[in-house]
Design a protein around this motif. Structure first.
Motif, mmCIF file in Angstrom:
data_model
loop_
_atom_site.group_PDB
_atom_site.id
_atom_site.type_symbol
_atom_site.label_atom_id
_atom_site.label_comp_id
_atom_site.label_asym_id
_atom_site.label_seq_id
_atom_site.Cartn_x
_atom_site.Cartn_y
_atom_site.Cartn_z
ATOM 1 N N UNK A 28 0.797 -1.214 0.000
ATOM 2 C CA UNK A 28 0.000 0.000 0.000
ATOM 3 C C UNK A 28 0.830 1.266 0.000
ATOM 4 N N UNK A 29 2.137 1.163 0.213
ATOM 5 C CA UNK A 29 2.974 2.360 0.182
ATOM 6 C C UNK A 29 2.927 2.967 -1.216
ATOM 7 N N UNK A 30 2.722 4.271 -1.268
ATOM 8 C CA UNK A 30 2.670 4.948 -2.550
ATOM 9 C C UNK A 30 1.301 4.925 -3.187
ATOM 10 N N UNK A 31 0.309 4.285 -2.553
ATOM 11 C CA UNK A 31 -1.031 4.269 -3.098
ATOM 12 C C UNK A 31 -1.950 5.070 -2.195
ATOM 13 N N UNK A 167 2.955 9.126 -3.102
ATOM 14 C CA UNK A 167 1.704 8.500 -3.526
ATOM 15 C C UNK A 167 1.583 8.596 -5.041
ATOM 16 N N UNK A 168 1.200 7.488 -5.667
ATOM 17 C CA UNK A 168 1.175 7.445 -7.127
ATOM 18 C C UNK A 168 -0.227 7.470 -7.714
ATOM 19 N N UNK A 169 -1.239 7.514 -6.885
ATOM 20 C CA UNK A 169 -2.612 7.488 -7.384
ATOM 21 C C UNK A 169 -3.142 8.888 -7.674
ATOM 22 N N UNK A 170 -4.158 8.952 -8.526
ATOM 23 C CA UNK A 170 -4.865 10.197 -8.818
ATOM 24 C C UNK A 170 -6.107 10.240 -7.936
ATOM 25 N N UNK A 171 -6.268 11.311 -7.175
ATOM 26 C CA UNK A 171 -7.448 11.482 -6.333
ATOM 27 C C UNK A 171 -8.599 12.016 -7.184
ATOM 28 N N UNK A 172 -9.795 11.563 -6.885
ATOM 29 C CA UNK A 172 -10.995 12.038 -7.569
ATOM 30 C C UNK A 172 -11.892 12.735 -6.558
ATOM 31 N N UNK A 184 -5.581 4.272 -9.803
ATOM 32 C CA UNK A 184 -4.256 3.776 -9.429
ATOM 33 C C UNK A 184 -3.281 3.892 -10.594
ATOM 34 N N UNK A 185 -2.006 3.992 -10.262
ATOM 35 C CA UNK A 185 -0.979 4.004 -11.303
ATOM 36 C C UNK A 185 -1.027 2.676 -12.051
ATOM 37 N N UNK A 186 -1.081 2.732 -13.378
ATOM 38 C CA UNK A 186 -1.134 1.530 -14.187
ATOM 39 C C UNK A 186 -2.533 0.958 -14.354
#
Length: 202
Positions: A28-31, A167-172, A184-186
């Motif tokens: 979960x690190x980075x997410x 964190x690599x995710x895009x927040x909505x 999520x990334x990818x």
């Protein structure tokens, strides 16, 4: 003998639990983690766009928002995500009237508003870069529950060149600034575009 077997089983169970926890933390690190949001997500802030305009949390109200945290020296995740965000936006909202997007620097020491603005503009006409004074930026990053940590390129020189783990995710966020999920990334591009269409539809 029976007591020894019971003790061994207890040790196995404890080790299994510890291993599971470590696996969870690493995965979960980075997410970005889902966050219940009864009101506008994050904290009040004052940052600056590449054009020099002052931007506050009020900018996230009135229209659904994509929010990504990254930095210009990022070798792969950030340029890839910025490029993908641009494509998703053009597919989900061709006319550009339903959705907006922001790229917030997690490396304000190097990413001035001007530097970040040029970086973003080279890739997308639909995303606004935000940066500012380091203390202001990092307060905003922390308030939006984003993971960001400076990592030396050479551990033997902690004050030398560095990269950022983040964190690599895009927040909505919806039109009231409430948290509505992440990309999520990818993530599958079709899934990402559908999430944006759903977000735009309310």
């Amino acid at each position: 003998m029976k007591s020894l077997r019971v003790l061994l089983w207890l040790l196995v169970a404890i080790l299994a639990g510890a291993l599971g926890w470590v696996t969870y933390e690493v995965s979960n690190r980075g997410q970005a983690q889902p966050v219940a949001s009864d009101g506008p997500f994050g904290v009040p802030f004052t940052l600056t766009s590449g054009s020099g305009a002052t931007v506050t949390r009020e900018a996230f109200m009135g229209k659904p928002t994509l929010l990504f945290f990254g930095f210009t020296h990022c070798p792969e995740v950030c340029p890839t995500t910025l490029f993908e965000m641009n494509g998703w936006l053009h597919q989900a909202d061709p006319q550009g009237g339903k959705l907006q997007a922001f790229f917030v620097s997690v490396d304000p020491e190097r990413d001035t508003p001007e530097v970040l603005g040029r970086y973003v503009a080279n890739v997308s006409d639909r995303v606004t870069g935000l940066s500012g004074k380091p203390a202001d930026v990092m307060e905003m990053v922390k308030g939006f529950r984003v993971y960001a940590r400076k990592v030396p390129v050479d551990p033997a020189q902690p004050n030398g060149d560095y990269t950022m783990d983040h964190t690599a995710s895009v927040f909505l966020l919806d039109a009231t600034g409430r948290f509505r999920g992440t990309i999520a990334y990818g993530e599958n591009p079709e899934t990402a575009v559908q999430k944006l269409k759903n977000l735009a539809a309310g």
